[in-house]
Design a protein around this motif. Structure first.
Motif, PDB file in Angstrom:
ATOM      1  N   UNK A 121       0.837  -1.214   0.000  1.00 17.49           N
ATOM      2  CA  UNK A 121       0.000   0.000   0.000  1.00 17.49           C
ATOM      3  C   UNK A 121       0.867   1.258   0.000  1.00 17.49           C
ATOM      4  N   UNK A 122       1.929   1.236   0.792  1.00 16.33           N
ATOM      5  CA  UNK A 122       2.811   2.403   0.850  1.00 16.33           C
ATOM      6  C   UNK A 122       3.494   2.623  -0.500  1.00 16.33           C
ATOM      7  N   UNK A 123       3.943   1.531  -1.118  1.00 14.47           N
ATOM      8  CA  UNK A 123       4.637   1.651  -2.399  1.00 14.47           C
ATOM      9  C   UNK A 123       3.669   2.027  -3.518  1.00 14.47           C
ATOM     10  N   UNK A 124       2.527   1.343  -3.592  1.00  9.64           N
ATOM     11  CA  UNK A 124       1.631   1.497  -4.738  1.00  9.64           C
ATOM     12  C   UNK A 124       0.744   2.725  -4.641  1.00  9.64           C
ATOM     13  N   UNK A 125       0.214   3.000  -3.462  1.00 16.21           N
ATOM     14  CA  UNK A 125      -0.764   4.082  -3.342  1.00 16.21           C
ATOM     15  C   UNK A 125      -0.155   5.372  -2.814  1.00 16.21           C
ATOM     16  N   UNK A 126       0.837   5.277  -1.932  1.00 14.05           N
ATOM     17  CA  UNK A 126       1.513   6.498  -1.475  1.00 14.05           C
ATOM     18  C   UNK A 126       2.576   6.945  -2.470  1.00 14.05           C
ATOM     19  N   UNK A 127       2.862   6.080  -3.469  1.00 16.59           N
ATOM     20  CA  UNK A 127       3.814   6.417  -4.533  1.00 16.59           C
ATOM     21  C   UNK A 127       5.203   6.726  -3.983  1.00 16.59           C
ATOM     22  N   UNK A 128       5.621   5.968  -2.952  1.00 20.49           N
ATOM     23  CA  UNK A 128       6.959   6.110  -2.404  1.00 20.49           C
ATOM     24  C   UNK A 128       7.842   5.028  -3.012  1.00 20.49           C
ATOM     25  N   UNK A 129       9.052   5.394  -3.399  1.00 21.76           N
ATOM     26  CA  UNK A 129       9.970   4.432  -3.986  1.00 21.76           C
ATOM     27  C   UNK A 129      10.109   3.216  -3.073  1.00 21.76           C
ATOM     28  N   UNK A 130      10.137   2.025  -3.677  1.00 22.24           N
ATOM     29  CA  UNK A 130      10.117   0.796  -2.882  1.00 22.24           C
ATOM     30  C   UNK A 130      11.344   0.672  -1.982  1.00 22.24           C
ATOM     31  N   UNK A 131      12.499   1.168  -2.417  1.00 15.20           N
ATOM     32  CA  UNK A 131      13.680   1.122  -1.565  1.00 15.20           C
ATOM     33  C   UNK A 131      13.435   1.894  -0.271  1.00 15.20           C
ATOM     34  N   UNK A 132      12.951   3.130  -0.431  1.00 17.79           N
ATOM     35  CA  UNK A 132      12.749   3.995   0.738  1.00 17.79           C
ATOM     36  C   UNK A 132      11.591   3.492   1.584  1.00 17.79           C
ATOM     37  N   UNK A 133      10.484   3.114   0.928  1.00 15.46           N
ATOM     38  CA  UNK A 133       9.295   2.693   1.661  1.00 15.46           C
ATOM     39  C   UNK A 133       9.577   1.464   2.508  1.00 15.46           C
ATOM     40  N   UNK A 134      10.180   0.435   1.913  1.00 14.63           N
ATOM     41  CA  UNK A 134      10.394  -0.804   2.660  1.00 14.63           C
ATOM     42  C   UNK A 134      11.528  -0.680   3.671  1.00 14.63           C
ATOM     43  N   UNK A 135      12.459   0.236   3.421  1.00 16.12           N
ATOM     44  CA  UNK A 135      13.480   0.499   4.439  1.00 16.12           C
ATOM     45  C   UNK A 135      12.829   1.157   5.655  1.00 16.12           C
ATOM     46  N   UNK A 136      11.863   2.046   5.393  1.00 15.39           N
ATOM     47  CA  UNK A 136      11.148   2.687   6.492  1.00 15.39           C
ATOM     48  C   UNK A 136      10.273   1.716   7.265  1.00 15.39           C
ATOM     49  N   UNK A 137       9.486   0.919   6.554  1.00 21.73           N
ATOM     50  CA  UNK A 137       8.635  -0.050   7.259  1.00 21.73           C
ATOM     51  C   UNK A 137       9.489  -1.103   7.963  1.00 21.73           C
ATOM     52  N   UNK A 138      10.635  -1.444   7.374  1.00 27.85           N
ATOM     53  CA  UNK A 138      11.526  -2.388   8.033  1.00 27.85           C
ATOM     54  C   UNK A 138      12.057  -1.848   9.350  1.00 27.85           C
TER      55      UNK A 138
END
Length: 348
Positions: A121-138
């Motif tokens: 949801x963060x990557x697809x709908x918030x349009x945040x780059x997957x590297x940054x988004x998943x590093x943040x959620x991680x």
């Protein structure tokens, strides 16, 4: 004017395809034979093969999970943190809360799927780059891991863990460790999903050209979320397996598996189906890494050789994956385009 290169003969194209698709398989056999000749008393034995299959089952499961987001052109950097959280929660529920182990495992699997959905949801709908988004959620997952454990290990009492739970990792089937069969089963499931169902075609189209996928009516954001959900579910499986293996809850263990998982997934995209992430290729790549690491370890390599091997292989894997993808794109441009199956709900 640049002269055109003459087209390769059918035999040359066939040979090139075989080398590209099955070169890693040949390399696996070559490595095994080489180490068997160098270490005839220890390497080509059933005990050694069992140890290789057992020790690399968790990285193999994680690499297969990473394959799903990579198919869409995204990367899930939270898998290491997610693995640590999943195995700590498993131990916490069984040891500290006294839950029945099947219930605890089911909750962890569902939690992994939920965490993957949040990533999607963060990557697809918030349009945040997957590297940054998943590093943040991680990082958030790592915070939860520290909160649950307070930075300390979760150690079972004098009676230990339920035998049926530890048998998830310790038991054998047909003389081989049962985790190897988990890996094979997961590979088969992902192969069906990616190669034999419309879901896989949509994920590959999204990964190769998201704009074209939208133009033909594929709901790209929805399928990206599904890919991350599947990845999170597989991370939950790996977390349960890691808990059964280590039999303690270690809050700092997860990140050790991040690099090997990505090496396996990226290197796997150069095998079997070169140019795109695929489950059989990932399995072959993980096998190459497992045999290589086991061989150099038995030859007496220092501890720092393992990260050097993983890092160097990752660089090689990224380069080969990019080259394979470019070759596949050139081949597609030269061939007649094949229709993409209609997304569900678009038929009149």
């Amino acid at each position: 004017m640049t002269p055109l290169r003459p087209p390769r003969s059918p035999l040359g194209r066939r040979f090139g395809h075989l080398v590209g698709a099955y070169g890693l398989v040949a390399l696996t056999v070559l490595l095994f034979l080489t180490f068997s000749l160098a270490l005839p008393d220890t390497f080509p034995t059933l005990d050694n093969v069992s140890a290789i299959l057992s020790n690399h089952s968790v990285p193999a499961v994680l690499a297969l999970g990473v394959t799903l987001p990579i198919a869409t052109g995204k990367f899930d950097l939270s898998i290491g943190y997610g693995l640590g959280l999943a195995h700590v929660v498993t131990m916490q529920l069984i040891v500290a809360e006294g839950w029945l182990w099947p219930v605890a495992c089911l909750v962890v699997l569902l939690g992994g799927a939920v965490a993957g959905t949040v990533n999607g949801l963060v990557v697809a709908y918030a349009r945040i780059d997957s590297f940054i988004a998943t590093l943040g959620t991680g990082s958030v997952m790592y915070a939860f891991t520290g909160w649950i454990t307070d930075g300390a290990r979760i150690v079972p009492g004098p009676h230990g863990l339920p035998a049926a739970f530890t048998d998830l990792y310790d038991s054998r089937f047909l003389g081989l460790p049962v985790p190897a069969f988990y890996v094979l089963a997961l590979t088969a499931v992902l192969w069906v999903l990616l190669e034999r169902l419309p879901l896989g075609r949509y994920l590959y189209v999204i990964g190769s050209n998201p704009r074209a996928a939208e133009l033909v009516g594929i709901p790209t954001r929805r399928y990206v979320v599904r890919a991350f959900t599947g990845s999170g579910l597989v991370v939950g499986i790996a977390g349960v397996l890691l808990a059964a293996q280590q039999q303690i809850g270690n809050p700092s263990v997860g990140m050790d598996y991040l690099l090997p998982a990505f090496v396996g997934a990226l290197l796997g995209s150069t095998a079997i189906r070169p140019g795109r992430a695929n489950a059989p290729g990932t399995l072959v790549a993980v096998t190459v890494l497992a045999v290589g690491l086991a061989g150099i370890g038995q030859l007496g390599a220092q501890f720092w050789v393992t990260p050097l091997f993983n890092g160097s292989t990752l660089l090689i894997a990224v380069g080969l994956a990019g080259y394979a993808a470019r070759r596949q794109l050139q081949r597609r441009r030269a061939e007649p385009s094949r229709p993409v199956p209609e997304p569900p709900g678009t038929a009149s």
